[in-house]
Enzyme design. Structure first.
Site, mmCIF file in Angstrom:
data_model
loop_
_atom_site.group_PDB
_atom_site.id
_atom_site.type_symbol
_atom_site.label_atom_id
_atom_site.label_comp_id
_atom_site.label_asym_id
_atom_site.label_seq_id
_atom_site.Cartn_x
_atom_site.Cartn_y
_atom_site.Cartn_z
ATOM 1 N N LYS A 243 4.856 -15.129 11.134
ATOM 2 C CA LYS A 243 4.978 -15.011 13.030
ATOM 3 C C LYS A 243 3.767 -14.521 13.124
ATOM 4 O O LYS A 243 3.415 -13.140 12.822
ATOM 5 C CB LYS A 243 6.073 -14.388 13.531
ATOM 6 C CG LYS A 243 6.048 -14.245 14.923
ATOM 7 C CD LYS A 243 7.555 -13.618 15.338
ATOM 8 C CE LYS A 243 7.604 -13.738 17.086
ATOM 9 N NZ LYS A 243 7.872 -12.647 17.293
ATOM 10 N N HIS A 262 14.446 -2.890 17.670
ATOM 11 C CA HIS A 262 15.466 -3.778 16.732
ATOM 12 C C HIS A 262 15.009 -3.575 15.289
ATOM 13 O O HIS A 262 14.074 -2.688 15.018
ATOM 14 C CB HIS A 262 14.800 -5.109 17.119
ATOM 15 C CG HIS A 262 13.481 -5.263 16.538
ATOM 16 N ND1 HIS A 262 12.269 -5.233 17.305
ATOM 17 C CD2 HIS A 262 12.955 -6.133 15.602
ATOM 18 C CE1 HIS A 262 11.217 -5.443 16.471
ATOM 19 N NE2 HIS A 262 11.666 -6.301 15.439
ATOM 20 N N ASP A 264 14.699 -5.393 11.740
ATOM 21 C CA ASP A 264 14.579 -7.076 11.207
ATOM 22 C C ASP A 264 15.678 -7.026 10.149
ATOM 23 O O ASP A 264 16.455 -6.444 9.301
ATOM 24 C CB ASP A 264 13.428 -6.960 10.193
ATOM 25 C CG ASP A 264 12.092 -6.605 11.139
ATOM 26 O OD1 ASP A 264 12.191 -7.060 12.270
ATOM 27 O OD2 ASP A 264 11.088 -6.528 10.545
ATOM 28 N N HIS A 318 12.249 -0.319 15.262
ATOM 29 C CA HIS A 318 10.988 -0.359 15.632
ATOM 30 C C HIS A 318 10.887 -1.109 16.828
ATOM 31 O O HIS A 318 11.936 -1.910 17.133
ATOM 32 C CB HIS A 318 9.851 -0.819 14.698
ATOM 33 C CG HIS A 318 10.278 -2.160 14.129
ATOM 34 N ND1 HIS A 318 11.343 -2.533 13.163
ATOM 35 C CD2 HIS A 318 9.654 -3.460 14.200
ATOM 36 C CE1 HIS A 318 11.426 -3.548 12.825
ATOM 37 N NE2 HIS A 318 10.603 -4.157 13.576
#
Length: 405
Positions: A243, A262, A264, A318
């Site tokens: 990404k 959020h 990962d 983060h």
């Protein structure tokens, strides 16, 4: 300060909004979240001048890769990675073996793609509503209140190469395909190296294969031609999702966010950036701005690894901030287990009478679905409380957590 723009028919891409003097209301974050936001450049300078501020660890893994390294040097490397993964859940990795020239090519190719006119990039547009997640897109409304994030992106699978849809890989610039392919291959090798180091940190020097084995379903390919056997093995390997995050200049960075807080869902995430600050991680109850450490790759511990380690390694919370002065671009590779064929559960050696399993078994897809469902429930409850006038938020509680795909 200019007031945010009223609700209007927005263009499809955030890039088209960067010339406004005020951001549309859809991008204004809730008041409780704005308390910690600001211009990423200003916050980076403030943190750089604060000698008491904690710093994300920088770990050199070259002793682990070097054939002439002593056992003491290898052990010290394993301990440094283990400590960073346990205490921070994030680290800058030096000595990783990926050539600087390749990382520069990757950055140049990604920047050149986003320099194209928006209409040219639209040839690679995704359609999340139709289930087509890969391609060129924007962070549109992903929460109950309809707030958007100040980000455009390009997203596609990079490894295994046999599963990648190369039609979604930009034809321009010409070096995009070879640079991305080579970086994906090298990152797959680095993933195995780090999983080996992290396994040794949990279980000792003879168990370097434990985490990767737990993340991959190994089975003998059934009889068939060589192509069929290769396809079966690809289906059982780690998936590396690629990404490129593009954060345009923002006229009011104190009101907006590039990507909300959020964790990962991946096992590991690998991050390069263009030197513009913006990444923050939560550590010890405070947001810490990642510094620019030239030549390093930022590595995040994700949910899958936290589950396998029974919480000994931390899936780092983060977020990404924006700024008025410069475009920020980051390149991220998410290393994920196959969605349906691997059951994530704590390694049996880490489950004891006084340390019971902290996570129930689930496939990667079940974990992602459950996380998204819980996030939706939390946001709906928050929206209801705000409508009733009873909204309460405690700043030491992390906001709902989502995947950065």
């Amino acid at each position: 300060m200019a007031l945010p723009s009223p609700l209007l028919q927005l263009p499809a891409r955030v890039e088209a909004l960067s010339g406004l003097s005020a951001i549309p209301l859809e991008y204004v974050r809730p008041a409780d979240e704005r308390a910690g936001l600001g211009d990423a450049f200003h916050l980076a300078r403030t943190h750089a001048n604060d000698h008491t501020a904690p710093r994300i660890p920088v770990v050199d893994i070259s002793p682990f890769l070097g054939a002439t390294s002593s056992q003491q040097q290898r052990d010290a490397c394993v301990e440094a990675v283990r400590a960073a993964a346990a205490d921070w859940g994030v680290m800058h990795i030096a000595g990783h073996g990926i050539p600087a020239e390749l990382m520069d090519r990757l950055r140049a190719a990604g920047a050149a793609f986003f320099d194209l006119p928006i209409q040219d990039k639209e040839a690679y547009a995704n359609d999340p509503a139709a289930g087509r997640l890969q391609g060129y897109g924007s962070r549109l409304a992903t929460n109950a209140s309809g707030q958007r994030e100040w980000e455009d992106y390009l997203f596609h699978l990079v490894q295994p190469d046999g599963l990648a849809d190369h039609a979604l890989w930009p034809a321009h610039p010409p070096d995009y395909v070879p640079a991305t392919h080579d970086f994906g291959r090298r990152t797959r090798e680095l993933t195995s190296t780090l999983l080996a180091i992290l396994s040794m940190g949990l279980l000792g020097p003879d168990r370097g294969d434990a985490l990767e084995k737990a993340l991959i379903t190994h089975s003998q390919a059934e009889a068939g031609d060589e192509h069929e056997q290769k396809q079966q093995q690809d289906d059982l390997d780690l998936l590396l999702q690629f990404k490129i995050n593009y954060y345009p200049r923002c006229p009011q960075p104190e009101l907006a966010i590039g990507v909300e807080a959020h964790t990962d869902v991946s096992a590991l995430s690998f991050i390069l950036h263009n030197g513009v600050p913006g990444l923050q991680v939560l550590h010890g109850g405070r947001w810490v701005t990642a510094r620019d450490e030239p030549g390093t790759i930022i590595v995040h511990v994700g949910d899958a690894l936290e589950i396998l380690s029974n919480g000994r390694y931390t899936s780092v919370l983060h977020r990404g901030l924006v700024n008025r002065d410069a475009v920020r671009i980051s390149w991220v590779v998410f290393a994920e287990p196959p969605p349906d064929t691997v059951v994530l559960r704590p390694l049996p050696e880490l489950v004891m009478a006084d340390q019971p399993a902290r996570f129930t078994p689930r496939t990667f897809k079940q974990h992602l679905d459950s996380k998204l469902f819980k996030k939706k429930q939390q946001e709906q409850q928050k929206a209801k409380e705000e409508e009733d006038g009873n909204g309460v938020h405690h700043h030491d509680e992390p906001p709902p957590q989502t995947q950065t795909h």
